[in-house]
Design a protein around this motif. Structure first.
Motif, PDB file in Angstrom:
ATOM      1  N   SER A 136      35.423  53.790  21.986  1.00 50.39           N
ATOM      2  CA  SER A 136      36.291  54.782  21.357  1.00 50.39           C
ATOM      3  C   SER A 136      36.052  54.787  19.860  1.00 50.39           C
ATOM      4  O   SER A 136      35.087  54.213  19.355  1.00 50.39           O
ATOM      5  N   GLY A 137      36.962  55.471  19.132  1.00 48.84           N
ATOM      6  CA  GLY A 137      36.790  55.562  17.691  1.00 48.84           C
ATOM      7  C   GLY A 137      37.030  54.249  16.980  1.00 48.84           C
ATOM      8  O   GLY A 137      36.474  53.988  15.912  1.00 48.84           O
ATOM      9  N   GLY A 138      37.859  53.390  17.567  1.00 50.27           N
ATOM     10  CA  GLY A 138      38.195  52.137  16.892  1.00 50.27           C
ATOM     11  C   GLY A 138      37.740  50.891  17.622  1.00 50.27           C
ATOM     12  O   GLY A 138      37.850  49.778  17.096  1.00 50.27           O
ATOM     13  N   ASN A 139      37.265  51.033  18.862  1.00 47.54           N
ATOM     14  CA  ASN A 139      36.902  49.857  19.664  1.00 47.54           C
ATOM     15  C   ASN A 139      35.619  50.086  20.454  1.00 47.54           C
ATOM     16  O   ASN A 139      35.360  51.198  20.903  1.00 47.54           O
ATOM     17  N   THR A 140      34.859  49.033  20.635  1.00 44.56           N
ATOM     18  CA  THR A 140      33.693  49.073  21.519  1.00 44.56           C
ATOM     19  C   THR A 140      33.664  47.734  22.243  1.00 44.56           C
ATOM     20  O   THR A 140      33.432  46.695  21.630  1.00 44.56           O
ATOM     21  N   MET A 141      33.963  47.768  23.525  1.00 38.93           N
ATOM     22  CA  MET A 141      34.144  46.524  24.289  1.00 38.93           C
ATOM     23  C   MET A 141      33.517  46.629  25.668  1.00 38.93           C
ATOM     24  O   MET A 141      33.676  47.659  26.337  1.00 38.93           O
ATOM     25  N   GLY A 155      31.765  41.207  25.786  1.00 35.87           N
ATOM     26  CA  GLY A 155      31.131  41.367  24.484  1.00 35.87           C
ATOM     27  C   GLY A 155      31.785  42.528  23.766  1.00 35.87           C
ATOM     28  O   GLY A 155      32.426  43.376  24.386  1.00 35.87           O
ATOM     29  N   GLN A 156      31.649  42.541  22.449  1.00 33.95           N
ATOM     30  CA  GLN A 156      32.230  43.646  21.685  1.00 33.95           C
ATOM     31  C   GLN A 156      31.500  43.814  20.379  1.00 33.95           C
ATOM     32  O   GLN A 156      30.655  42.994  20.019  1.00 33.95           O
ATOM     33  N   THR A 157      31.846  44.880  19.662  1.00 31.32           N
ATOM     34  CA  THR A 157      31.177  45.086  18.390  1.00 31.32           C
ATOM     35  C   THR A 157      31.654  44.037  17.377  1.00 31.32           C
ATOM     36  O   THR A 157      32.821  43.645  17.381  1.00 31.32           O
ATOM     37  N   ARG A 158      30.716  43.619  16.542  1.00 29.49           N
ATOM     38  CA  ARG A 158      31.088  42.656  15.501  1.00 29.49           C
ATOM     39  C   ARG A 158      31.597  43.380  14.251  1.00 29.49           C
ATOM     40  O   ARG A 158      32.113  42.776  13.336  1.00 29.49           O
ATOM     41  N   GLY A 205      24.101  33.916  19.963  1.00 29.93           N
ATOM     42  CA  GLY A 205      24.923  33.475  21.083  1.00 29.93           C
ATOM     43  C   GLY A 205      25.195  34.511  22.134  1.00 29.93           C
ATOM     44  O   GLY A 205      24.506  34.553  23.141  1.00 29.93           O
ATOM     45  N   ASN A 206      26.197  35.378  21.926  1.00 31.37           N
ATOM     46  CA  ASN A 206      26.626  36.271  22.999  1.00 31.37           C
ATOM     47  C   ASN A 206      25.722  37.509  23.105  1.00 31.37           C
ATOM     48  O   ASN A 206      25.751  38.380  22.245  1.00 31.37           O
ATOM     49  N   PRO A 207      24.940  37.597  24.185  1.00 29.58           N
ATOM     50  CA  PRO A 207      24.016  38.740  24.325  1.00 29.58           C
ATOM     51  C   PRO A 207      24.734  40.066  24.528  1.00 29.58           C
ATOM     52  O   PRO A 207      24.111  41.123  24.446  1.00 29.58           O
ATOM     53  N   PHE A 208      26.040  40.018  24.815  1.00 25.74           N
ATOM     54  CA  PHE A 208      26.778  41.268  25.053  1.00 25.74           C
ATOM     55  C   PHE A 208      27.480  41.787  23.797  1.00 25.74           C
ATOM     56  O   PHE A 208      28.069  42.861  23.821  1.00 25.74           O
ATOM     57  N   ASP A 209      27.457  41.022  22.721  1.00 31.37           N
ATOM     58  CA  ASP A 209      28.046  41.527  21.480  1.00 31.37           C
ATOM     59  C   ASP A 209      27.145  42.600  20.885  1.00 31.37           C
ATOM     60  O   ASP A 209      25.945  42.651  21.171  1.00 31.37           O
ATOM     61  N   MET A 210      27.729  43.444  20.059  1.00 33.44           N
ATOM     62  CA  MET A 210      26.981  44.568  19.476  1.00 33.44           C
ATOM     63  C   MET A 210      27.316  44.707  18.001  1.00 33.44           C
ATOM     64  O   MET A 210      28.297  44.129  17.521  1.00 33.44           O
ATOM     65  N   SER A 211      26.507  45.507  17.301  1.00 27.74           N
ATOM     66  CA  SER A 211      26.762  45.782  15.890  1.00 27.74           C
ATOM     67  C   SER A 211      26.306  47.209  15.606  1.00 27.74           C
ATOM     68  O   SER A 211      25.224  47.618  16.028  1.00 27.74           O
ATOM     69  N   PHE A 212      27.144  47.973  14.919  1.00 26.38           N
ATOM     70  CA  PHE A 212      26.796  49.364  14.627  1.00 26.38           C
ATOM     71  C   PHE A 212      26.759  49.686  13.142  1.00 26.38           C
ATOM     72  O   PHE A 212      26.375  50.782  12.754  1.00 26.38           O
ATOM     73  N   LEU A 326      60.457  44.060  21.867  1.00 30.46           N
ATOM     74  CA  LEU A 326      59.021  44.393  21.849  1.00 30.46           C
ATOM     75  C   LEU A 326      58.585  44.877  20.460  1.00 30.46           C
ATOM     76  O   LEU A 326      59.260  45.698  19.844  1.00 30.46           O
ATOM     77  N   ASN A 327      57.442  44.367  20.000  1.00 35.47           N
ATOM     78  CA  ASN A 327      56.912  44.791  18.703  1.00 35.47           C
ATOM     79  C   ASN A 327      55.593  45.543  18.908  1.00 35.47           C
ATOM     80  O   ASN A 327      55.054  45.568  20.012  1.00 35.47           O
ATOM     81  N   ALA A 328      55.079  46.119  17.835  1.00 41.16           N
ATOM     82  CA  ALA A 328      53.786  46.812  17.862  1.00 41.16           C
ATOM     83  C   ALA A 328      52.770  45.958  17.111  1.00 41.16           C
ATOM     84  O   ALA A 328      53.137  45.247  16.170  1.00 41.16           O
ATOM     85  N   TYR A 329      51.496  46.039  17.518  1.00 37.32           N
ATOM     86  CA  TYR A 329      50.463  45.204  16.887  1.00 37.32           C
ATOM     87  C   TYR A 329      49.216  46.034  16.580  1.00 37.32           C
ATOM     88  O   TYR A 329      48.752  46.798  17.419  1.00 37.32           O
ATOM     89  N   ALA A 330      48.682  45.843  15.376  1.00 37.62           N
ATOM     90  CA  ALA A 330      47.472  46.582  14.969  1.00 37.62           C
ATOM     91  C   ALA A 330      46.242  46.071  15.710  1.00 37.62           C
ATOM     92  O   ALA A 330      45.325  46.829  16.014  1.00 37.62           O
ATOM     93  N   THR A 331      46.229  44.773  15.991  1.00 31.75           N
ATOM     94  CA  THR A 331      45.099  44.199  16.725  1.00 31.75           C
ATOM     95  C   THR A 331      45.657  43.304  17.847  1.00 31.75           C
ATOM     96  O   THR A 331      46.751  42.748  17.708  1.00 31.75           O
ATOM     97  N   MET A 332      44.897  43.170  18.884  1.00 25.50           N
ATOM     98  CA  MET A 332      45.304  42.284  19.989  1.00 25.50           C
ATOM     99  C   MET A 332      44.148  42.127  20.959  1.00 25.50           C
ATOM    100  O   MET A 332      43.462  43.100  21.259  1.00 25.50           O
ATOM    101  N   THR A 333      43.941  40.898  21.434  1.00 26.97           N
ATOM    102  CA  THR A 333      42.881  40.717  22.422  1.00 26.97           C
ATOM    103  C   THR A 333      43.320  41.365  23.730  1.00 26.97           C
ATOM    104  O   THR A 333      44.500  41.602  23.946  1.00 26.97           O
ATOM    105  N   LEU A 334      42.323  41.623  24.552  1.00 28.23           N
ATOM    106  CA  LEU A 334      42.590  42.325  25.799  1.00 28.23           C
ATOM    107  C   LEU A 334      43.452  41.493  26.740  1.00 28.23           C
ATOM    108  O   LEU A 334      44.139  41.984  27.572  1.00 28.23           O
TER     109      LEU A 334
END
Ligand code: KG4
Length: 334
Positions: A136-141, A155-158, A205-212, A326-334
């Motif tokens: 998406s616009g803010g995440n790549t996982m 893996g995800q974008t660094r 290390g992680n072959p599934f990580d990415m960088s754009f 319940l609170n809102a969070y800008a970042t959070m692991t899956l």
């Protein structure tokens, strides 16, 4: 079970009514693109204020479209992370109030889990396990979806998300915001070998990580160089080359992950999944590897409330409800 679901993590306000996680009774979306385009990107405060103005109206409209009353709603769900914090807070607070007023459970949903669940709406027979690329616009996982609520990031974008790479590239090419679709459209008239763009590697290390970010910078440099030297910029060629490289990076990792995990099913989700090159490359790769491909229709790829309602059903079944703190969070692991 009928869930009234809200999405407000970025620049779309959405309210939906979804039955038993799979049936969309209403899916109302208000896009803020017109409010942000003169700035060339999403302005967080404008986004939050716009969500505040329209969310109540969208909720009423969703109930009307679904042909249900407030009393027919069994639970309320909302995106509670990740996203622009002011924007997410509006949805969380509204959902909290609605759940309190209706006397029904409140279900918090991770935005990326929602994108993945868009596939359950599009493909009624799809069940985990599968590997899902959420772009998406803010995440790549790249996600190992073992169960409806049992998943982990492979893996995800660094750095930048794939969508951000498209958006920033489009901006420097004068294609407006959001830039993914104009780049996609232009790329169809271009030579995808016109520019030799880098494929930033992540070698530690992680072959599934990415960088754009390196790829984005390369496009910015090519565009600036053309402007400064007065040389013509082959915009269709640059767009096609960018789509090719992004697609190669994403498709190869996703197919490797499916092979490693031994999963037959491969899914794609998120706004960037609308990209025609990425879709075509996935189709070819899955056909070659004998795997089944699931990509939601365009409407379900972008942010919407129905995907939140779909995932919320499975979160509810797993006992994942929230109380009024319940609170809102800008970042959070899956
Ligand atoms: O999932 P989404 O609607 O919002 C977020 O959660 O971020 O994704 C928006 C992103 C934007 O970066 C937009 O440029 C990109 O999806 N996008 C595309 C296409 N359509 C939208 N990127 C590439 N090709 C497209 N056809």
């Amino acid at each position: 079970m009928r869930i009234l679901a809200f999405e407000s993590s970025c620049d779309e306000t959405a309210a939906a009514v979804v039955e038993d996680g799979r049936k969309v009774l209403a899916d109302e979306i208000f896009s803020q693109v017109k409010l942000h385009e003169i700035y060339g990107g999403v302005v967080p405060e404008i986004a939050a204020r716009s969500h505040l103005e329209v969310i109540s109206l969208l909720a009423d409209r969703a109930l009307k479209t679904a042909g249900v009353t407030r009393r027919d709603i069994d639970a309320v769900a909302c995106t509670y992370a990740p996203g622009l914090i002011g924007a997410v807070l509006v949805g969380v607070n509204f959902a909290k109030s609605a759940a309190l007023a209706l006397g029904v459970p409140l279900i918090p949903v991770h935005h990326i889990r929602g994108h993945i669940a868009a596939n359950y709406l599009a493909f009624p027979d799809l069940e985990p396990p599968f590997v899902c690329l959420a772009i998406s616009g803010g995440n790549t996982m790249l996600v190992d979806v073992r169960g409806y609520t049992d998943m982990s990031v492979l893996g995800q974008t660094r750095d930048d998300a794939a969508g951000e790479c498209f958006d920033k590239s489009a901006r420097v090419m004068g294609l407006g915001y959001p830039g993914g679709k104009p780049i996609d459209d232009l790329s169809r008239q271009g030579d995808d070998r016109a520019y030799d763009l880098p494929r930033p590697a992540v070698n530690d290390g992680n072959p599934f990580d990415m960088s754009f970010s390196g790829l984005k910078t390369a496009v910015v440099n090519i565009a600036h160089h053309a402007q400064q030297t007065g040389q013509p910029l082959d915009k269709p060629g640059l767009a096609a080359s960018l789509c090719r490289v992004v697609s190669e990076m994403l498709v190869s990792r996703t197919m490797d992950a499916a092979k490693l995990l031994g999963y037959k099913n491969v899914a794609v989700a998120g706004g960037v999944a609308a990209n025609s090159r990425i879709r075509a490359d996935f189709e070819a790769a899955c056909e070659k590897a004998g795997r089944a491909l699931f990509v939601p229709p365009l409407r379900l790829c972008g942010d919407n409330g129905a995907m939140i309602g779909a995932q919320a059903y499975y979160e509810f079944l797993a006992g994942h409800t929230a109380d009024s703190s319940l609170n809102a969070y800008a970042t959070m692991t899956l």
